[in-house]
Each structure stands twice: as structure tokens, then as C-alpha cells.
Design a protein around this motif. Sequence first.
Motif, short mmCIF file in Angstrom:
data_model
loop_
_atom_site.label_atom_id
_atom_site.label_comp_id
_atom_site.label_asym_id
_atom_site.label_seq_id
_atom_site.Cartn_x
_atom_site.Cartn_y
_atom_site.Cartn_z
N THR A 246 0.86 -1.18 0.00
CA THR A 246 0.00 0.00 0.00
C THR A 246 0.90 1.23 0.00
OG1 THR A 246 -1.77 -1.12 1.21
CG2 THR A 246 -1.78 1.28 1.25
N LEU A 247 0.61 2.16 -0.91
CA LEU A 247 1.39 3.39 -1.02
C LEU A 247 0.54 4.57 -0.58
CD1 LEU A 247 3.71 5.23 -2.08
CD2 LEU A 247 2.63 5.07 -4.34
N THR A 248 1.08 5.38 0.32
CA THR A 248 0.38 6.59 0.77
C THR A 248 1.29 7.80 0.62
OG1 THR A 248 1.08 6.27 3.07
CG2 THR A 248 -1.05 5.32 2.42
N TRP A 249 0.68 8.92 0.25
CA TRP A 249 1.38 10.21 0.18
C TRP A 249 0.68 11.19 1.11
CZ3 TRP A 249 5.80 12.00 -1.95
CH2 TRP A 249 6.43 11.24 -2.94
N LEU A 261 -2.98 11.01 -1.33
CA LEU A 261 -3.59 9.88 -2.01
C LEU A 261 -3.12 8.57 -1.40
CD1 LEU A 261 -1.25 8.49 -3.99
CD2 LEU A 261 -1.74 10.48 -5.39
N THR A 262 -3.85 7.49 -1.71
CA THR A 262 -3.52 6.13 -1.28
C THR A 262 -3.70 5.20 -2.47
OG1 THR A 262 -4.26 6.57 0.98
CG2 THR A 262 -4.03 4.26 0.34
N VAL A 270 -6.98 3.79 -6.54
CA VAL A 270 -6.38 5.00 -6.00
C VAL A 270 -7.47 5.85 -5.35
CG1 VAL A 270 -5.08 7.10 -6.51
CG2 VAL A 270 -4.60 5.01 -7.77
N MET A 271 -7.22 6.30 -4.14
CA MET A 271 -8.09 7.27 -3.49
C MET A 271 -7.32 8.59 -3.43
SD MET A 271 -9.84 5.00 -0.44
CE MET A 271 -8.29 4.30 0.10
N LEU A 292 5.31 11.11 -7.32
CA LEU A 292 4.13 11.98 -7.29
C LEU A 292 4.32 13.11 -8.30
CD1 LEU A 292 1.43 12.48 -5.71
CD2 LEU A 292 2.73 14.08 -4.30
N TYR A 293 3.31 13.31 -9.15
CA TYR A 293 3.35 14.36 -10.17
C TYR A 293 2.42 15.49 -9.75
CZ TYR A 293 5.56 10.82 -13.11
OH TYR A 293 6.41 9.86 -13.62
N LEU A 294 2.99 16.70 -9.61
CA LEU A 294 2.23 17.88 -9.20
C LEU A 294 2.12 18.84 -10.38
CD1 LEU A 294 3.85 18.52 -5.71
CD2 LEU A 294 1.60 17.55 -6.14
N ASP A 295 1.00 19.59 -10.47
CA ASP A 295 0.83 20.54 -11.57
C ASP A 295 1.86 21.67 -11.46
OD1 ASP A 295 -0.01 22.43 -9.71
OD2 ASP A 295 -2.13 21.94 -9.96
N ASP A 296 2.05 22.39 -12.58
CA ASP A 296 3.11 23.39 -12.64
C ASP A 296 2.62 24.80 -12.34
OD1 ASP A 296 1.59 23.76 -14.84
OD2 ASP A 296 3.21 23.60 -16.31
#
Length: 400
Positions: A246-249, A261-262, A270-271, A292-296
Amino acid sequence: MLLRAFLNQSVSYTLAGLYTLLWILPCVRSKTPDVDVMCIYSEDCILPCSFTPTDDAVVIQWYQQEKLIYSFRQDEEEPDDSSMSLFTDEVSKGNASLLLKDSSVQSRGRYKCVINATNAVKESFVILKVEAPISRISIEASATGQLQCSSHGLYPSPLLTWSTDPSTGNLQSRTRMSADSNGLYSVESTLQKVNKSSPITYICTVTSKYSSQSWKASLLQTEMVGKNGQELVIPCMAPKNLKNFTLTWTFTKKNKNKDILTYHSQTHKVMNQWEEEAELDLDKAQSGDGSLYLDDNEVSRHAGKYTCTFSGPRVTYIVQTSVTVSASSAAAQKEQSNSKLWVLAVVVAALAVLGVLYYLYRKYGGNPKASEEDTEMQAVKGKTEELPAEIRPLNGKGDS
């Protein structure tokens, strides 16, 4: 005569000895080797014991450390004991196993099962061990630059060790062990971080004594700088061969934590609570790339600490990344914000001028008749009023 009497007496003693021996032999206690049994703390546990079925009623007795704790006669009702019982329906088949309910640390020890039959007594022994296995391990960094690793609710007392990747040699740690009222142990250890310029992964390993069960918790701390107008990608890779994870950010700023997200590798679900701002590459995530990809847009809003956590069987792997915004990027963003304010001011001023012009147009240019009337009124007001000659006043002299 004396010889005959002596012989007769000897024969009598011999026969008596034989009869005694024949009577004793069936009653000799038979023993079997000890059996080792491992019970899980707070769960039910079975202590095995069996015998050869007989038509006669048997008496089954269980001892713990030579103290009688349970007794049952086959032709009687079973004692009412909430902590232990026999499988009474199977006693006639030779099953005398004892069921211990809700085992505890006090349940451990050497047990003896005694089967009393008409012509035989059988004894067997069980060595019972109780284990409260590792269920969770945590690792975190303190504000003072130290690392803390802990695990709770364990029995027997575990072993905790530290290591690093890459290896850094001698590590200075301090470990404390304590037990609660139920006899369960907690282990807590503090490690001083190593002064290295390159990133180091700190690994805490907790190992149980009975089953050699090992759990690992790892922590890697990194930093990165974001720039406006560029996509921000925060890397996070799972340990090798990690399956069913399980991956959590999470995001931390000003001591406030927010879930991002999870992701569950088994269900591929993905949640995402930052749907418009952050996302994963699901194809890469399945293979262990949890970047993790974040908007610019407005990178400065994303400045803070990001925590990526991979949780799998007996493994916890954490990567903490502190994201800052470069000074030039911040200045450019500020200049961009100021430019937006100037544009907004110009637009507001232009709209105000247009409003005034429109008002004047509606008042004068859009109603000609009203304009003519205003002009006539202004002309009338501009004339000098002159009285007729007949009513002019005399200048004070007589008519000539």
C-alpha cells in the motif's frame, strides 16, 4: 525334612514375587517424549494428548508445573471452566487434548497429561511457549536530528538493531525495553543521524526470539527545489521485490498534515484527495515507482514536506522530501502577480472611462430634442431685456 521345608518356602516366595510382578506390570506408567507447542498471545491453543481407547472409563488429568489444573472422568460431566476444556465427544476415540482459551504470558510452561485407566497409567508432557508476534513497527525523525524506532505489545522481549544504506560503520543508538501489566514488551530506540552530504537510508530491524520473525522500517530524507512553470515530480521507489503493498502520500506544512492519495497494488485502486493537483503514473506504480506528479501552476503553494510510505508484509519504507521554491522562481512569481494587478487596474480604469462616456452619450447624444431645448433655454438666458420707449422713465426735464 528341613531341606524340603526350605525348598517349599523358596517356591512360595518365588510365586508370590511373580504374582506381584504380574500385578505391577500393567500398572507401570508409560511416558512419551515431550511435545513443543507455540501459542499466539490472546488466541486459543491446543495441547495434544492421546491414548489407546478402552471400554472402561478413564480419568484425564492435566497439570501445569506439577499443579493440577483440570480433571475429567469419562462417565461424568465436564467441569465448567471458561479458561480450558476437553473435546469430550472425542475422548472415547482416545483424544485427551486440552483446549486453552485466550492464552496469556502466564500460560507458558511445562504441562503433564495423565490418563488413568483400569490397568494402566499414561503420562505425556507438553512444553508450551507463548508469543505475542510483531504486528507493527514505526520509524520517524525528530526535530533535533535524531531517529526514533519503536514496536509495542511483544513477547518475549525482541532484539532491535540499526543499519544504513550505504553502510556507515559505527552507529550510536540508545535502546530501552519495558513490560506492561500483561507482561508484554515495548522496545524503543533512538539513533543519532550521521553527518553525511549524500542521502542515507536508515534501517531499523526488530526480530522476535522464538520464531526469528523480522520486521524492517526504513527512512530516507531528501530535499528538492521546485520552479514555476515546470512540472514538479517527487520521486519515491519501493524496495526491491516488494509485493502486495500500500502506497500513501501525505503533505505537511506548518505542522499540519494533509492526506494526498492512497494506492493499493492488489486492487490497483487510488483514493486521490488532490485530484486536480497531484497524480500517480499507475503503470509505473504497479512496478514500485510511486513518484508523485504535481501541476506546474503556483509551485510556491506546494512548498513543504512530502512523505511517501510503502507498507508491505513486515516492511515499512518511508521517503520524506522537503520541497522549496527557488528565489528566482519566487521573484518571478511575485513579478507575475504584480503584472496581473497592473493589468487588472488598467482594465478597471478603462471600464470606468467607458462607463462615463456611455453616460454622456445617453444624456446628450442619444436625445436630440432635449439638447435643442437646452440650447434654447441657454439662448433666452443670454439675451438682455429692453423696456419699450413709451414706458421709459423721464430724465427729470420737461418735454421740449
